[in-house]
Design a protein around this motif. Sequence first.
Motif, PDB file in Angstrom:
ATOM      1  N   THR A  55     -56.941 -40.489  28.741  1.00  0.00           N
ATOM      2  CA  THR A  55     -56.778 -41.874  29.341  1.00  0.00           C
ATOM      3  C   THR A  55     -55.625 -42.295  28.797  1.00  0.00           C
ATOM      4  N   THR A  56     -54.716 -43.159  29.627  1.00  0.00           N
ATOM      5  CA  THR A  56     -53.828 -43.919  29.228  1.00  0.00           C
ATOM      6  C   THR A  56     -53.730 -45.193  29.715  1.00  0.00           C
ATOM      7  N   PRO A  57     -54.460 -45.994  29.086  1.00  0.00           N
ATOM      8  CA  PRO A  57     -54.741 -47.642  29.648  1.00  0.00           C
ATOM      9  C   PRO A  57     -53.256 -48.265  30.116  1.00  0.00           C
ATOM     10  N   HIS A  58     -53.696 -49.151  31.132  1.00  0.00           N
ATOM     11  CA  HIS A  58     -52.234 -50.040  31.507  1.00  0.00           C
ATOM     12  C   HIS A  58     -52.404 -50.992  30.527  1.00  0.00           C
ATOM     13  N   PRO A  59     -51.124 -51.419  30.173  1.00  0.00           N
ATOM     14  CA  PRO A  59     -51.042 -52.921  29.359  1.00  0.00           C
ATOM     15  C   PRO A  59     -51.608 -53.964  30.074  1.00  0.00           C
ATOM     16  N   GLY A  60     -52.225 -54.590  29.109  1.00  0.00           N
ATOM     17  CA  GLY A  60     -52.895 -56.108  29.650  1.00  0.00           C
ATOM     18  C   GLY A  60     -54.284 -55.792  30.378  1.00  0.00           C
ATOM     19  N   MET A  61     -54.638 -54.472  30.432  1.00  0.00           N
ATOM     20  CA  MET A  61     -56.042 -54.286  31.301  1.00  0.00           C
ATOM     21  C   MET A  61     -56.665 -53.367  30.115  1.00  0.00           C
ATOM     22  N   LEU A  62     -56.628 -53.415  29.272  1.00  0.00           N
ATOM     23  CA  LEU A  62     -57.569 -52.380  28.040  1.00  0.00           C
ATOM     24  C   LEU A  62     -58.887 -52.668  28.678  1.00  0.00           C
ATOM     25  N   PRO A  63     -59.780 -51.576  28.882  1.00  0.00           N
ATOM     26  CA  PRO A  63     -61.095 -51.719  29.136  1.00  0.00           C
ATOM     27  C   PRO A  63     -62.050 -52.343  27.894  1.00  0.00           C
ATOM     28  N   SER A  64     -63.282 -52.842  28.365  1.00  0.00           N
ATOM     29  CA  SER A  64     -64.021 -53.444  27.347  1.00  0.00           C
ATOM     30  C   SER A  64     -65.392 -52.598  27.337  1.00  0.00           C
ATOM     31  N   SER A  65     -65.404 -51.192  28.086  1.00  0.00           N
ATOM     32  CA  SER A  65     -66.330 -50.356  28.034  1.00  0.00           C
ATOM     33  C   SER A  65     -65.884 -48.937  28.610  1.00  0.00           C
ATOM     34  N   THR A  66     -66.574 -47.966  28.053  1.00  0.00           N
ATOM     35  CA  THR A  66     -66.008 -46.743  28.474  1.00  0.00           C
ATOM     36  C   THR A  66     -66.631 -46.459  30.057  1.00  0.00           C
ATOM     37  N   ASN A  67     -67.468 -47.353  30.568  1.00  0.00           N
ATOM     38  CA  ASN A  67     -68.117 -47.133  31.756  1.00  0.00           C
ATOM     39  C   ASN A  67     -67.190 -47.788  33.087  1.00  0.00           C
ATOM     40  N   GLU A  68     -66.094 -48.618  32.608  1.00  0.00           N
ATOM     41  CA  GLU A  68     -65.258 -49.156  33.316  1.00  0.00           C
ATOM     42  C   GLU A  68     -64.323 -48.212  34.326  1.00  0.00           C
ATOM     43  N   LEU A  69     -64.002 -48.476  35.411  1.00  0.00           N
ATOM     44  CA  LEU A  69     -63.002 -47.654  35.943  1.00  0.00           C
ATOM     45  C   LEU A  69     -61.363 -47.604  35.233  1.00  0.00           C
ATOM     46  N   ARG A  70     -61.244 -48.899  34.923  1.00  0.00           N
ATOM     47  CA  ARG A  70     -59.837 -48.866  34.269  1.00  0.00           C
ATOM     48  C   ARG A  70     -59.790 -48.175  33.014  1.00  0.00           C
ATOM     49  N   ALA A  71     -60.925 -47.544  32.609  1.00  0.00           N
ATOM     50  CA  ALA A  71     -61.211 -46.764  31.271  1.00  0.00           C
ATOM     51  C   ALA A  71     -60.298 -45.536  31.438  1.00  0.00           C
ATOM     52  N   ALA A  72     -60.267 -45.080  32.869  1.00  0.00           N
ATOM     53  CA  ALA A  72     -59.811 -43.897  33.431  1.00  0.00           C
ATOM     54  C   ALA A  72     -58.606 -43.600  33.758  1.00  0.00           C
ATOM     55  N   ALA A  73     -57.744 -45.011  33.441  1.00  0.00           N
ATOM     56  CA  ALA A  73     -56.322 -44.821  34.113  1.00  0.00           C
ATOM     57  C   ALA A  73     -55.426 -43.879  33.380  1.00  0.00           C
ATOM     58  N   GLY A  74     -54.991 -43.077  34.211  1.00  0.00           N
ATOM     59  CA  GLY A  74     -54.152 -41.815  34.061  1.00  0.00           C
ATOM     60  C   GLY A  74     -54.716 -40.714  33.389  1.00  0.00           C
ATOM     61  N   ALA A  75     -55.991 -40.786  33.530  1.00  0.00           N
ATOM     62  CA  ALA A  75     -57.018 -39.508  32.983  1.00  0.00           C
ATOM     63  C   ALA A  75     -56.478 -38.403  33.476  1.00  0.00           C
ATOM     64  N   ALA A  76     -56.727 -37.141  32.665  1.00  0.00           N
ATOM     65  CA  ALA A  76     -56.400 -36.023  33.046  1.00  0.00           C
ATOM     66  C   ALA A  76     -57.489 -35.181  33.665  1.00  0.00           C
ATOM     67  N   MET A  77     -58.860 -35.776  33.226  1.00  0.00           N
ATOM     68  CA  MET A  77     -60.220 -35.124  33.632  1.00  0.00           C
ATOM     69  C   MET A  77     -61.028 -36.336  33.687  1.00  0.00           C
ATOM     70  N   PHE A  78     -62.058 -36.001  34.525  1.00  0.00           N
ATOM     71  CA  PHE A  78     -63.598 -36.774  34.162  1.00  0.00           C
ATOM     72  C   PHE A  78     -64.592 -35.752  34.157  1.00  0.00           C
ATOM     73  N   THR A  79     -65.374 -35.971  33.047  1.00  0.00           N
ATOM     74  CA  THR A  79     -66.670 -35.043  32.847  1.00  0.00           C
ATOM     75  C   THR A  79     -67.774 -35.983  32.583  1.00  0.00           C
ATOM     76  N   GLY A  80     -68.567 -35.446  31.862  1.00  0.00           N
ATOM     77  CA  GLY A  80     -69.717 -36.056  31.371  1.00  0.00           C
ATOM     78  C   GLY A  80     -69.745 -36.186  29.829  1.00  0.00           C
ATOM     79  N   ILE A  81     -70.818 -37.150  29.636  1.00  0.00           N
ATOM     80  CA  ILE A  81     -71.071 -37.486  27.972  1.00  0.00           C
ATOM     81  C   ILE A  81     -71.300 -36.192  27.335  1.00  0.00           C
TER      82      ILE A  81
END
Length: 262
Positions: A55-81
């Motif tokens: 993940t590479t969070p956007h400035p000013g838009m840091l997520p408050s949960s790992t389940n938020e879509l914005r937590a995935a900003a710029g991610a290389a891969m989505f997988t499961g816990i």
Amino acid sequence: MNAKDELMTVAASRLLRDDRVVFAGIGLPLVASTLAKRHRAPNLTIILEGGIIGTTPHPGMLPSSTNELRAAAGAAMFTGITDIFLLAQRGFFDYGFLGVAQIDPYGNINTSVIGEPTRPTVRLPGSGGANDIISLCNETLVVTTHEPRRFVERVDFVTSPGYLTGGAARVEAGLVYGGPSHVVTDLALLDFEPTSKRMRVRALQPDVTLDEVRTATGFDLLVHDELAQLPAPSATELAMLRELTGESADREPATQVSTVSR
């Protein structure tokens, strides 16, 4: 973010090296990891418990949960816990990054209950993935405000095992690698003496004395033979940090505010 949080976040970010992988929790661990990646470790890979890799969070838009879509900003891969913790078990994560409610001289962490476990006065969030992180990552960084109620002789509940009773106790319990390496606070940078595995003061935050650190700690601390002074956050680090958190860049610098816990 207040001045104490800025001091801790900048100091913690400096511990993260380039070309490494960090398993970061939401809050200060994620902010520190993102600051490190933007400032001095561009190839740092940030992992989140929700299954997000890189993940590479956007400035000013840091997520408050790992389940938020914005937590995935710029991610290389989505997988499961489950896959995330499998990767941790296989030794792929250089750093884990945790906060605490209580921590003892050997780095054992409590985030479960305050008081008698069967009749607690306070119930805390619990382990989540914290037990797995400190048990499986190659090393674990801890960040917390420095005050006696957090730094205690004996935690009320061992949520996440540090070095247990010290010495070889962690290895003898079957946790053959990993463990806490550094504790970052608003007063100091602490590590663990290699043989006893007892917490010691490695460096002081700007304008903080050793006596202030000892006063804010509920147990006797060891002190490194070469006690250092941490550099104050630079203008660049503060500007980047405040951009990340969406705050004003022209606030008074953190070093002009008292760092002594009350």
